[in-house]
Write a protein that holds these residues in place. Structure first.
Motif, PDB file in Angstrom:
ATOM      1  N   SER A 163       1.578  12.090   3.050  1.00 33.18           N
ATOM      2  CA  SER A 163       2.327  11.335   4.051  1.00 33.18           C
ATOM      3  C   SER A 163       3.819  11.375   3.768  1.00 33.18           C
ATOM      4  O   SER A 163       4.629  11.448   4.686  1.00 33.18           O
ATOM      5  N   PRO A 174       2.001   4.948   0.460  1.00 28.62           N
ATOM      6  CA  PRO A 174       1.591   6.098   1.274  1.00 28.62           C
ATOM      7  C   PRO A 174       1.132   7.253   0.377  1.00 28.62           C
ATOM      8  O   PRO A 174       1.580   7.377  -0.764  1.00 28.62           O
ATOM      9  N   SER A 175       0.267   8.083   0.893  1.00 28.10           N
ATOM     10  CA  SER A 175      -0.214   9.220   0.103  1.00 28.10           C
ATOM     11  C   SER A 175       0.901  10.249  -0.080  1.00 28.10           C
ATOM     12  O   SER A 175       1.928  10.207   0.608  1.00 28.10           O
ATOM     13  N   GLU A 233       0.844  -1.193   0.000  1.00 31.21           N
ATOM     14  CA  GLU A 233       0.000   0.000   0.000  1.00 31.21           C
ATOM     15  C   GLU A 233       0.877   1.241   0.000  1.00 31.21           C
ATOM     16  O   GLU A 233       1.667   1.460   0.911  1.00 31.21           O
TER      17      GLU A 233
END
Length: 89
Positions: free
Chosen positions: A87, A83-84, A81
């Motif tokens: 982030s 991170p944005s 996943e």
């Protein structure tokens, strides 16, 4: 002494990450395209630009700094996943 805040630095770092993902480039490529003067300019205007959408600012960077489309796709090739942008910024 610098006149920019931690928020300004965070915003510019986030925009570098966002624009790198959008244009499929390494972050270092973007930093080199902006150069020292470009980064200083972006820090100076960060408090104003943060009210604009990431898309709009990224499009302006692409045009102003002649950022070309790359082949480094961190999003689709990521095995976990991701991170944005905020982030990582």
């Amino acid at each position: 002494m610098n006149d920019f805040t931690r928020d300004d630095v965070y915003y510019v770092c986030t925009m570098i990450e966002y624009t790198a993902r959008k244009t499929k480039n390494h972050r270092g490529y973007l930093v080199s395209r902006l150069g020292i003067d470009g980064i200083r300019k972006q820090l100076k205007y960060a408090s104003t630009n943060h009210s604009l959408s990431f898309e709009q600012v990224a499009d302006e960077w692409v045009e102003d700094y002649s950022i070309e489309e790359g082949t480094f796709d961190t999003v689709s090739e990521c095995r976990y996943e991701l991170p944005s942008e905020t982030s990582i910024g």
